[in-house]
Design a protein around this motif. Structure first.
Motif, PDB file in Angstrom:
ATOM      1  N   GLU A 176       0.949  -1.066  -0.198  1.00  0.00           N
ATOM      2  CA  GLU A 176       0.139   0.058  -0.037  1.00  0.00           C
ATOM      3  C   GLU A 176       0.958   1.257  -0.095  1.00  0.00           C
ATOM      4  OE1 GLU A 176      -3.005   0.036   3.130  1.00  0.00           O
ATOM      5  OE2 GLU A 176      -4.087  -1.486   2.290  1.00  0.00           O
ATOM      6  N   PHE A 177       0.672   2.240  -0.760  1.00  0.00           N
ATOM      7  CA  PHE A 177       1.351   3.383  -0.943  1.00  0.00           C
ATOM      8  C   PHE A 177       0.506   4.396  -0.236  1.00  0.00           C
ATOM      9  CE2 PHE A 177       2.927   0.676  -4.395  1.00  0.00           C
ATOM     10  CZ  PHE A 177       4.009   1.150  -4.736  1.00  0.00           C
ATOM     11  N   VAL A 178       1.219   4.802   1.132  1.00  0.00           N
ATOM     12  CA  VAL A 178       0.573   5.703   1.925  1.00  0.00           C
ATOM     13  C   VAL A 178       1.477   7.077   1.523  1.00  0.00           C
ATOM     14  CG1 VAL A 178       0.302   6.258   4.244  1.00  0.00           C
ATOM     15  CG2 VAL A 178       0.165   3.808   3.548  1.00  0.00           C
ATOM     16  N   VAL A 179       0.791   7.994   1.357  1.00  0.00           N
ATOM     17  CA  VAL A 179       1.248   9.350   1.175  1.00  0.00           C
ATOM     18  C   VAL A 179       0.941  10.228   2.243  1.00  0.00           C
ATOM     19  CG1 VAL A 179       1.882  11.282  -0.352  1.00  0.00           C
ATOM     20  CG2 VAL A 179       1.379   8.953  -1.330  1.00  0.00           C
ATOM     21  N   ARG A 180       1.844  11.014   2.571  1.00  0.00           N
ATOM     22  CA  ARG A 180       1.653  11.839   3.882  1.00  0.00           C
ATOM     23  C   ARG A 180       2.085  13.492   3.698  1.00  0.00           C
ATOM     24  NH1 ARG A 180       0.356   8.345   8.151  1.00  0.00           N
ATOM     25  NH2 ARG A 180       1.230   6.243   7.799  1.00  0.00           N
TER      26      ARG A 180
END
Length: 397
Positions: A176-180
């Motif tokens: 999963e590509f979590v961007v913050r």
């Protein structure tokens, strides 16, 4: 999404006007012998909020005639949520069912049928059922899928029901590509939780000392996780390649797309008076090798949203941002139990469940600038979905 469907595609919906329920998109060839034409849908205006419009405020979220009207429908539906589906028993041609945290996924041969239920998950648990949540997530994702095709293709085939997407199968990357964009959060893997514990290198990102909760980062960062059976595990890009979870080329392409999607989502959200704080993306590979966006996009389930107008003042005064997502429900459970370890969780109060349902609808209407259509028919939801899915599959085969 459940780990056991990595070879399938947990994709989501596409749709802008969202009024015709039996909307069908150009079918994608299961053999990949032909290249599907680019899907053409309305694009987002670059100047949606005019200078004459008042800034979005918490008052619009907490007090209005429209809110009262919607809350009445929500309260009357508290015990009529779509908590479980069994389409494999009612729709011919569906081979099996996989139960995710929120979605029920059915194998339809060349396609997947993804039903977004009203189940509410957090802390890797099901916390409650939220009226109309499945429809909100489905239609919010449709809107974003529609408007991000200039960044990446997706696997959507059709959206035959308010709660359903039919998607082409693909091989799903187990990452999963979590961007913050901000230092915040309350879960074990949230950036603020790990930062305040002393972590300064998170998923390959070096973080400076002195950051405080809810502060904006100098640049958006990618913090990928592996899709473990019970709990997502943070991982570095190097570990993803070393463990063979993705090839370097696929990771590079997916990470570029994730950061581009997030930057675009932030811009659109701000035009609508919101801050897109963080989110997660999933990608898969089609049989022709194309990297496709799947699963949900910028929904209140996968994303954190704050009201932009009040953010700076509240941050400077050490106050929590005004949020339009499920964070307040997370915090209630953390205050009343150990949501990770307690075997039995308390029931969420009805007023919190109703408030969350309203916030999801409010976010949908704020982003899409369209009115959420509350189902008025007395037809049972499961019967409606079964009928619509049966008709859609028969037209595809």
């Amino acid at each position: 999404m459940a780990q056991c469907i990595r070879t399938l595609n947990p994709s989501k919906i596409l749709k802008v006007e969202l009024s015709p329920i039996n909307q069908t998109f150009p079918p994608l060839s299961s053999s990949c012998k032909t290249t599907p034409k680019r899907k053409k849908f309305p694009t987002i205006s670059a100047s949606i909020m005019s200078s004459q419009q008042p800034p979005l405020s918490l008052e619009a979220l907490t007090s209005s005639d429209h809110r009262d009207e919607v809350m009445g429908a929500i309260r009357s539906s508290l015990y009529n949520c779509l908590s479980e589906t069994n389409l494999h028993l009612t729709v011919p041609g569906l081979k099996s069912k996989t139960r995710g945290k929120v979605r029920d996924i059915y194998d339809g041969g060349d396609y997947l049928v993804l039903v977004t239920t009203d189940r509410q998950s957090a802390f890797d648990r099901i916390l409650a059922s939220i009226p109309f949540k499945g429809q909100v997530l489905n239609e919010t994702s449709l809107w974003w899928f529609n408007n991000t095709q200039h960044i990446t293709p997706n696997a959507i085939v059709s959206a035959p029901d308010k709660n359903v997407t039919i998607a082409k199968k693909c091989s799903v990357f187990p990452v999963e590509f979590v961007v913050r964009g901000y230092v915040t959060g309350s879960t074990d893997t949230s950036l603020w939780t790990v930062y305040k514990s002393g972590v300064r290198n998170y998923c390959g990102n070096v973080l400076p000392n002195g950051l405080v909760k809810n502060q904006r980062l100098s640049t958006n960062i990618l913090t990928p996780t592996t899709k473990a059976a019970d709990h997502d595990v943070p991982v570095t890009p190097q570990e993803i390649i070393q463990r063979g979870l993705m090839s370097q080329a696929d990771y590079d392409e997916a990470s570029r797309k994730a950061l581009s999607l997030f930057a675009y989502g932030q811009r659109v959200a701000l035009e609508h008076g919101l801050i897109l704080v963080d989110t997660k993306y999933e990608f898969g590979k089609g049989c022709d090798g194309t990297v496709l966006l799947i699963d949900e996009v910028h929904t209140p389930d996968s994303s954190r949203y704050w009201i932009a107008h009040s953010y700076e003042e509240r941050f400077q005064n050490g106050l929590e941002p005004e949020n339009v997502d499920k964070e307040f429900l997370r915090l209630w459970f953390k205050d009343h139990c150990n949501p990770y370890d307690d075997e039995v969780l308390p029931d969420a109060p009805e007023e919190l469940v109703s408030e969350l349902a309203w916030r999801y609808i409010f976010l949908y209407e704020t982003i899409t600038k369209s009115k959420f259509e509350i189902p008025m028919t007395k037809e049972p939801i499961h019967e409606r979905i079964s009928r619509n899915v049966s008709q859609a599959l028969s037209s595809l085969h």
